[in-house]
Write an enzyme that holds these catalytic residues in place. Structure first.
Site, short mmCIF file in Angstrom:
data_model
loop_
_atom_site.label_atom_id
_atom_site.label_comp_id
_atom_site.label_asym_id
_atom_site.label_seq_id
_atom_site.Cartn_x
_atom_site.Cartn_y
_atom_site.Cartn_z
N HIS A 1 72.56 13.82 -5.60
CA HIS A 1 73.93 14.77 -5.56
C HIS A 1 74.36 15.03 -4.46
O HIS A 1 75.46 15.36 -4.26
CB HIS A 1 73.14 15.81 -6.51
CG HIS A 1 72.94 15.77 -7.86
ND1 HIS A 1 71.73 15.84 -8.36
CD2 HIS A 1 73.56 15.20 -9.01
CE1 HIS A 1 71.50 15.75 -9.52
NE2 HIS A 1 72.65 15.01 -9.81
N ARG B 1 65.61 14.17 -13.85
CA ARG B 1 64.22 14.05 -14.74
C ARG B 1 62.88 13.82 -14.07
O ARG B 1 61.97 13.87 -14.50
CB ARG B 1 64.71 12.72 -15.71
CG ARG B 1 65.68 13.39 -16.82
CD ARG B 1 65.52 12.10 -17.85
NE ARG B 1 66.63 12.63 -18.94
CZ ARG B 1 67.70 12.51 -19.26
NH1 ARG B 1 68.44 12.05 -18.05
NH2 ARG B 1 68.40 13.07 -20.21
#
Length: 282
Positions: free
Chosen positions: A37, A189
């Site tokens: 990100h 995750r």
């Protein structure tokens, strides 16, 4: 860094900045930010006058309620990471009612069949949810450019298709997959994996890399069979699917031709966590 919880206040701020005269970048995320990100934010900052990072776990793209409940939510830590950037970065972290105007439901989309391949086969309604939230974010932020990671390569193609069909004035930019030191594709995750399984999950990328060599010598079917057998022999993982598809149409490839670009896609479960990855084969 400025934080906005309500789209009306965000839009008022953007208007006050004369957004119509500036290049605005959007980095849509579901939070639990990792270096993948952060790389998207760096790219957006380098190419735009203003950057909006959205942090929102979108309920309409989850076909599994348990997966939605367990999805990591780390807003405070996310804001600390974003705070390292300059004042060009604005955070939009709404609740569902603000985004959806109290009607939290997905719109049905026609993505010309892209939505029925791979992830679409195994996650009913997933891409309707993705299309809905991304379209809403585009309409709220009105970005010049929007940045998405290629780990979710099918999602990237879906969003490009949605933009083309709705004629939204947004430039969708795909960015390379960032990987952990062992090759595991960075994902929010991953935080749900035990330390041991996070190391063992390097097996996914190693198998994909080896499949590229197999693909250079064998047929498409033989390559997929080879991958399937590798996972059958490793009891730490449950293979959901492996597919070799045309990079543009995402349709399963049958026979190799020199003109086509192929990509291998994979989804596996380990430690009760679903992980996906992909790799260009030629």
């Amino acid at each position: 860094m400025s934080l906005y919880r309500e789209k009306e206040k965000l839009q008022n701020f953007l208007s006050d900045q004369h957004q119509d005269q500036l290049k605005t970048g959007l980095v849509p995320t579901m939070g639990a930010l990792h270096e993948g990100h952060i790389s998207l934010i760096h790219k957006a900052v380098s190419e735009n006058d203003l950057v909006v990072v959205s942090i929102f776990v979108n309920p309409t793209q989850f076909n599994n309620a348990d997966d939605l409940d367990k999805y990591p939510r780390t807003l405070e830590a996310d804001l600390e990471k974003i705070n390292a950037f300059n004042d060009k970065v604005i955070v939009y972290a709404p609740d569902a009612n603000d985004v959806y105007d109290s009607n939290v439901a997905a719109t049905n989309f026609d993505f010309d069949g892209l939505e029925f391949e791979m992830e679409g086969k195994h996650r009913a309604g997933h891409f309707d949810g993705v299309g809905t939230i991304v379209k809403k974010l585009f309409e709220i932020v009105k970005p010049t450019n929007a940045y998405f990671g290629e780990k979710d390569f099918q999602q990237l193609q879906i969003i490009k298709k949605m933009v083309a069909k709705t004629q939204l004035p947004v430039n969708v930019i795909g960015c390379p997959i960032l990987r952990e030191a062992n090759g595991l594709a960075m994902s929010s995750r991953n935080e749900r994996l035990s330390k041991e399984m996070r190391q063992n999950a390097a097996f996914i990328f190693k198998t994909l890399m080896k499949s590229k060599e197999v693909f250079g010598q064998e047929s498409i079917t033989a390559t997929k069979d080879w991958v399937t057998n590798q996972f059958a022999e490793n009891h730490d993982f449950e293979l959901e699917y492996v597919e070799i598809a045309d990079e543009h149409t995402l349709k399963p490839a049958i026979e190799k031709t020199k003109e086509q670009k192929y990509r291998a896609f994979i989804a596996v479960y380990t430690d009760g966590v679903r992980l996906i990855d992909n790799i260009a084969l030629n």
